[in-house]
Design a protein around this motif. Structure first.
Motif, PDB file in Angstrom:
ATOM      1  N   SER A 189       0.828  -1.212   0.000  1.00 19.92           N
ATOM      2  CA  SER A 189       0.000   0.000   0.000  1.00 19.92           C
ATOM      3  C   SER A 189       0.856   1.254   0.000  1.00 19.92           C
ATOM      4  N   LEU A 190       1.886   1.275   0.842  1.00 19.61           N
ATOM      5  CA  LEU A 190       2.750   2.456   0.904  1.00 19.61           C
ATOM      6  C   LEU A 190       3.498   2.635  -0.407  1.00 19.61           C
ATOM      7  N   ARG A 191       3.955   1.539  -0.999  1.00 18.28           N
ATOM      8  CA  ARG A 191       4.625   1.622  -2.311  1.00 18.28           C
ATOM      9  C   ARG A 191       3.718   2.299  -3.328  1.00 18.28           C
ATOM     10  N   ARG A 192       2.453   1.875  -3.375  1.00 23.42           N
ATOM     11  CA  ARG A 192       1.526   2.459  -4.349  1.00 23.42           C
ATOM     12  C   ARG A 192       1.277   3.934  -4.055  1.00 23.42           C
ATOM     13  N   GLU A 193       1.093   4.267  -2.800  1.00 22.39           N
ATOM     14  CA  GLU A 193       0.812   5.661  -2.451  1.00 22.39           C
ATOM     15  C   GLU A 193       1.991   6.569  -2.769  1.00 22.39           C
ATOM     16  N   LEU A 194       3.209   6.060  -2.637  1.00 22.88           N
ATOM     17  CA  LEU A 194       4.400   6.852  -2.957  1.00 22.88           C
ATOM     18  C   LEU A 194       4.770   6.758  -4.431  1.00 22.88           C
ATOM     19  N   ARG A 195       3.974   6.011  -5.190  1.00 21.99           N
ATOM     20  CA  ARG A 195       4.110   5.915  -6.650  1.00 21.99           C
ATOM     21  C   ARG A 195       5.445   5.298  -7.092  1.00 21.99           C
ATOM     22  N   TYR A 196       5.828   4.235  -6.419  1.00 23.55           N
ATOM     23  CA  TYR A 196       6.987   3.452  -6.842  1.00 23.55           C
ATOM     24  C   TYR A 196       6.500   2.198  -7.558  1.00 23.55           C
ATOM     25  N   ASP A 197       7.190   1.837  -8.624  1.00 23.42           N
ATOM     26  CA  ASP A 197       6.864   0.611  -9.355  1.00 23.42           C
ATOM     27  C   ASP A 197       7.393  -0.598  -8.606  1.00 23.42           C
ATOM     28  N   LYS A 198       8.705  -0.631  -8.391  1.00 27.49           N
ATOM     29  CA  LYS A 198       9.336  -1.713  -7.646  1.00 27.49           C
ATOM     30  C   LYS A 198      10.141  -1.129  -6.496  1.00 27.49           C
ATOM     31  N   ILE A 199      10.421  -1.971  -5.504  1.00 24.28           N
ATOM     32  CA  ILE A 199      11.186  -1.527  -4.341  1.00 24.28           C
ATOM     33  C   ILE A 199      12.235  -2.584  -4.011  1.00 24.28           C
ATOM     34  N   SER A 200      13.249  -2.168  -3.257  1.00 26.07           N
ATOM     35  CA  SER A 200      14.172  -3.104  -2.635  1.00 26.07           C
ATOM     36  C   SER A 200      13.874  -3.122  -1.140  1.00 26.07           C
ATOM     37  N   LEU A 201      14.205  -4.224  -0.496  1.00 27.47           N
ATOM     38  CA  LEU A 201      13.910  -4.396   0.927  1.00 27.47           C
ATOM     39  C   LEU A 201      15.200  -4.516   1.718  1.00 27.47           C
ATOM     40  N   PHE A 202      15.187  -3.928   2.906  1.00 28.82           N
ATOM     41  CA  PHE A 202      16.313  -4.060   3.830  1.00 28.82           C
ATOM     42  C   PHE A 202      15.710  -4.330   5.201  1.00 28.82           C
TER      43      PHE A 202
END
Length: 504
Positions: A189-202
């Motif tokens: 949900s946060l990824r979509r709201e911040l308008r990122y397509d893909k993310i990396s995780l740490f």
């Protein structure tokens, strides 16, 4: 023709209305504020702090809305790399105070976050149910009696009572919504709201388990990940022999420490552990010691300690490897005061972060792994403290069982770098070794002498290794990654009394 025009007009009005509703809905889902923080060096750093609004129970249409805090630090310059979502451990670790607190720990955390700006945007995400811009779900535990030794069964009963009390005190909330798939959905949900397509995780510890859940439920959004002190979805409860193996590795270096040598029995630190077990675990008359300590207000307290207290101490006093051998040797030489003083604190009523047992009880463990844990030979020395209370109380917590289809690992093509210390007694290194075959594009960095508290940060003693991890986050390249890093032997703490003249 007129009817078509009327229909067209009606559709246009409906579309405009829907657009306004969607815009309002989007505004309700997230809020972002611009902030700045001044470092001890005097440098001012701009960042964003925000709140994400999500359903408490994602499986119920009319669930109440809860808030989750997050922060974002923008990249120094565009890199083309996916943003890094930094997931804290715990569960129940609230890290966003690092932006406002002035202590050295907060400043160190903030400095480490700023180094990610060379990779891309960094988004630090709070946890549902334990976040500074939302709710922190806690319940007070019962105090344990001082006049008799601790027991695993009493601890399990106390956990069941805690679950019942938590349900009563939080009847206005839906505690069944705090499952690991909901945590994963929050990231999407946060990824979509911040308008990122893909993310990396740490993520480290629970942050790694949370990351693995994101990769399980939303694999299409994850470009790559760096996981430290890894906790697989089926490994919320540690295998006793894996914890014991980490203690053996610590003992190996402690046995070669010149300062500790006069305190060691023949056979070293692990012989001291076995001797303590023999001392307290007699089948005929198990030993109980009663130690008088003075509490912080000057009152004399008598603390009873027995076999299961020793098991618990072997599990819970190991986070500081440099101190652990001195603690064991003090007990071996009959010095129980510090042990009793720490136990006095542990047996007091204290706040319990509810999302911990809610997530753990929902994830649970496969029947096969539970059998392995219960029949593990190291339970003689460590007992079943690590899992008994959670398994016994699972049906008392409202979160549903996730099932073996979630717990068991699956093959994933996502590139992952696993960083794990072989002195980790909270999430043993065997967690990574067992998970690595399921990630054909994965790499492991084994950090010799690193414990649980941030193997990645301890790895920073190797500048080349740190740079290689950042290069992996930027580009996905793994060629420069090491397979092993060794930390220097720590300076072991000595017992707080003169060495016996004939310890050996």
């Amino acid at each position: 023709m007129r009817s078509i025009q009327v229909l067209f007009t009606a559709l246009m009005v409906l579309a405009l209305h829907s657009e306004r509703v969607c815009a309002q809905s989007t505004a309700d889902r997230i809020s972002i504020e611009q902030r700045a923080v001044t470092l001890a060096s005097g440098e001012t750093i701009d960042y964003e702090v925000g709140t994400l609004f999500v359903p408490e129970n994602r499986g119920k249409p009319n669930s109440r809305t809860i808030a989750i805090g997050f922060a974002r630090i923008k990249a120094l310059h565009p890199t083309g790399a996916p943003p890094v979502f930094w997931l804290p451990g715990g569960p129940g670790l609230d890290v966003l105070g690092a932006f406002t607190e002035s202590g050295e720990a907060a400043q160190a955390r903030l400095r480490s976050w700023l180094s990610f700006r060379l990779v891309g945007d960094l988004v630090i995400v709070g946890q549902r149910g334990y976040t500074f811009r939302g709710e922190k779900l806690v319940e007070m535990s019962d105090a344990s009696p001082l006049d008799r030794p601790a027991s695993v069964q009493a601890e399990a009963q106390a956990m069941r009572a805690l679950a019942i009390r938590a349900m009563a005190h939080h009847s206005d909330k839906d505690l069944s919504g705090y499952t690991i798939d909901a945590f994963a959905a929050d990231i999407d949900s946060l990824r979509r709201e911040l308008r990122y397509d893909k993310i990396s995780l740490f993520g480290g510890s629970f942050g790694s388990q949370w990351s693995l859940a994101v990769m399980r439920f939303h694999p299409e959004i994850v470009a790559r990940a760096v996981l430290s002190s890894v906790e697989p979805l089926n490994n919320g409860y540690d295998m006793p022999s894996h914890v014991f193996a980490a203690l053996q590795r610590i003992a190996y270096d402690a046995d070669r420490d010149a300062g500790l040598a006069p305190y060691l029995p023949q056979g070293g630190v692990m012989e001291a552990v076995r001797a303590l077990h023999r001392r307290f675990a007699s089948q005929s008359t198990p030993k109980v010691v009663r130690v008088v300590v003075v509490d912080e207000v000057g009152k004399r307290q008598v603390v009873a300690l027995g076999k299961e207290d020793l098991q618990l101490a072997l599990l819970s006093r190991t986070s500081d490897a440099a101190r652990w051998p001195a603690f064991i040797l003090s007990l071996y030489h009959g010095r129980y005061e510090d042990w009793a003083r720490e136990t006095l604190q542990d047996r007091r009523a204290a706040p319990v972060t509810l999302i911990g047992p809610l997530v753990d009880s929902s994830l649970g463990v496969t029947a096969e792994r539970e059998h392995q844990m219960r029949t593990d030979p190291a339970t003689d020395l460590l007992g079943t403290w690590n899992f008994e209370s959670n398994i016994s109380s699972a049906s008392d917590w409202p979160t549903p069982d996730m099932g073996d289809s979630v717990r068991l690992p699956r093959v994933s093509p996502i590139p992952v770098v696993f960083v794990h210390g072989d002195w980790d007694t909270s999430t043993p290194i065997e967690n990574t070794l067992g998970l690595l075959p399921y990630f054909p594009n994965g790499r492991a960095i084994l950090v010799h002498r690193a414990g649980h508290d941030g193997a990645f940060y301890q790895l920073r003693q190797s500048v080349a290794a740190k740079d290689a991890i950042f290069e992996f986050l930027r580009t996905g390249q793994t060629g420069a990654l090491p397979t092993e890093v060794s930390l220097t032997v720590p300076r072991f703490e000595l017992p707080p009394f003169p060495a016996p003249s004939r310890a050996r």
